[in-house]
Structures are given as structure tokens and as C-alpha cells.
Design a protein around this motif. Structure first.
Motif, PDB file in Angstrom:
ATOM      1  N   GLY A   1       0.796  -1.224   0.000  1.00 44.54           N
ATOM      2  CA  GLY A   1       0.000   0.000   0.000  1.00 44.54           C
ATOM      3  C   GLY A   1       0.827   1.271   0.000  1.00 44.54           C
TER       4      GLY A   1
ATOM      5  N   ARG B   1      -6.056   2.220   1.648  1.00 48.02           N
ATOM      6  CA  ARG B   1      -5.012   1.486   0.925  1.00 48.02           C
ATOM      7  C   ARG B   1      -4.675   0.241   1.731  1.00 48.02           C
ATOM      8  NH1 ARG B   1       0.213   5.571   1.702  1.00 48.02           N
ATOM      9  NH2 ARG B   1       0.152   5.694   3.987  1.00 48.02           N
ATOM     10  N   TYR B   2      -4.133  -0.756   1.077  1.00 46.89           N
ATOM     11  CA  TYR B   2      -3.864  -2.010   1.778  1.00 46.89           C
ATOM     12  C   TYR B   2      -2.715  -2.745   1.100  1.00 46.89           C
ATOM     13  CZ  TYR B   2      -6.258  -4.502  -2.022  1.00 46.89           C
ATOM     14  OH  TYR B   2      -6.612  -5.005  -3.261  1.00 46.89           O
ATOM     15  N   ASP B   3      -2.177  -3.737   1.794  1.00 47.87           N
ATOM     16  CA  ASP B   3      -1.115  -4.590   1.267  1.00 47.87           C
ATOM     17  C   ASP B   3      -1.736  -5.874   0.724  1.00 47.87           C
ATOM     18  OD1 ASP B   3       0.681  -2.710   2.186  1.00 47.87           O
ATOM     19  OD2 ASP B   3       1.294  -3.869   3.948  1.00 47.87           O
TER      20      ASP B   3
END
Length: 232
Positions: free
Chosen positions: A38, A57-59
Motif C-alpha cells: 500500500g 489502501r492495503y497490502d
């Protein structure tokens, strides 16, 4: 606000929602490309976006602070699309504006087909259409032209520095398609503290060799290798 979202048994992905203006607005969900965490979204872009709406947002799995377990739990590209919905659910977001970069653009297209009720809009960046190029199966007759090699080099150079900082929640970053990081075997000291039974997480630090990828129907693949450095 940060949290770990369980997307499968024993598999968690890190996600963050950054507050927007005081006046309520539908969130903007940023979906990065393959191998990218992210923080690969430039801080300057995220800051500008939060002037108008909250940003999520993210991984992806096997990146950043999310679980690394592809060898034990392989998954398909559609599973990554389902992860997007899981992130929305975790933050109690009914609908969002989805921005997909590279492979994230393919995920956004799958969401438009499978769960259109969860999207207010979709913005596709540096990606390909479903049914063409890397998103096509072996029966495809033609391919659209790929990105200019100079652009791919620019993405690779800018992403190399970003992949070394994915473990730091406050780190600034540059955008682009990620290079292939080595999969860590133990958690790094910068990862959030978890119990002994929690899945292993860590930070990518060095590029790994790029495996050879067969052309396949990415929408149904079961053994999608997340450490490839190909740009989607």
C-alpha cells in the motif's frame, strides 16, 4: 485507522483508512499492482486525495505487512479481487471509488463484473483489458501492444526504493510497478507486534529472480505467483 483483515483461514492483510474532510464523502480505495504494498502509492497523491475524501489502501497478500503464505495457501486472481471487498467490509464501507493500478486495474474490472454494487466508480491506470495480454487465455487471437520499455524501466527504478520501505507505516514512497521482492522467512522488527500464533509477516528488501510464467486465464488461475516482477 489501521487493521488486519482476515481474508481466509490464517491469512490476514494489512489495511489503512486515512481520514478525509469533515464533510462526509465516499472513500477512495487504492488497489496497487502485483507485488506492491500500500505504501507504493505516493504520499503526495494520497494527501491530495484526502482533501476530498477518505482514502483506503492495503497490502496485497504476500506483500508488506500482510501474511506471507502462498506456498501453503496458493490463490487465484479472483481471490485477490475478493480481498478488495473484504477490505471494504472491514471498514463498513458499502460503496467506494476504486482506483486500480496495473494488476489493480484487472482487479477493478473483476469487481465491476462480479460486485458492481460495491463500486461508485472505477479508475484504471497502466493496466490491460480483461481478455487481452496477460489477462487473456491461450485462445486469444490478438494481443494489445504492451507498455513502452522505457516506461517499464521507469516503474522498476522508482519501485525499487519503495519496496525497501514497505515495513514502515509512516514511510514515504514512490509509485510504480513493483520489482520482485524476496519473500521473508521471519518477521522484521518494524512489523506490528503479534502473538506467536499469528502468521509471519515481513518486509521485502532485495529483488528475487523472475520465474517464467505461462500464459493462462488469470481470472481463474489457482497458482498465481505473487513474487513475479511482471507488470500487470
Amino acid at each position: 485507522m489501521e487493521q488486519f483483515v482476515e481474508v481466509a483461514a490464517g491469512i490476514e492483510i494489512w489495511a489503512e483508512m486515512i481520514d478525509g474532510p469533515e464533510q462526509p464523502a465516499a472513500p477512495i480505495l487504492l488497489v496497487m499492482g502485483a507485488n506492491a504494498a500500500g505504501v507504493a502509492w505516493p504520499d503526495a497523491l494520497v494527501s491530495r486525495l484526502t482533501e476530498h475524501a477518505p482514502v483506503i489502501r492495503y497490502d496485497h497478500r504476500d506483500t508488506g505487512r500482510s501474511t506471507y503464505a502462498f506456498d501453503e495457501h496458493p490463490y487465484a486472481i479472483r481471490d485477490l479481487a475478493a480481498d478488495v471487498v473484504a477490505v471494504l467490509d472491514a471498514f463498513d464501507v458499502e460503496r467506494a471509488h476504486v482506483v486500480g493500478m496495473s494488476m489493480g486495474g484487472i482487479l477493478a474490472q473483476l469487481l465491476l463484473l462480479d460486485t458492481p454494487q460495491r463500486l461508485l466508480s472505477a479508475t484504471l491506470m497502466c493496466t490491460t483489458a480483461l481478455g487481452s495480454s496477460l489477462a487473456a487465455d491461450d485462445s486469444a487471437d490478438e494481443e494489445l501492444p504492451g507498455p513502452d520499455p522505457a516506461l517499464l524501466r521507469l516503474w522498476q527504478d522508482s519501485a525499487t526504493s519503495a519496496t525497501t520501505r514497505v515495513s514502515s507505516p509512516g514511510a514515504s514512497s514512490t509509485g510504480g510497478c513493483s520489482t520482485a521482492p524476496a519473500r521473508p522467512s521471519t518477521p522484521t522488527s518494524s512489523a506490528p507486534s503479534r502473538s506467536a500464533s499469528s502468521p509471519t509477516r515481513g518486509a521485502a528488501t532485495t529483488p528475487a529472480p523472475t520465474p517464467s510464467l505461462p500464459r493462462t486465464a488469470w481470472t481463474g488461475a489457482t497458482n498465481w505467483p505473487p513474487w513475479t516482477s511482471r507488470c500487470w
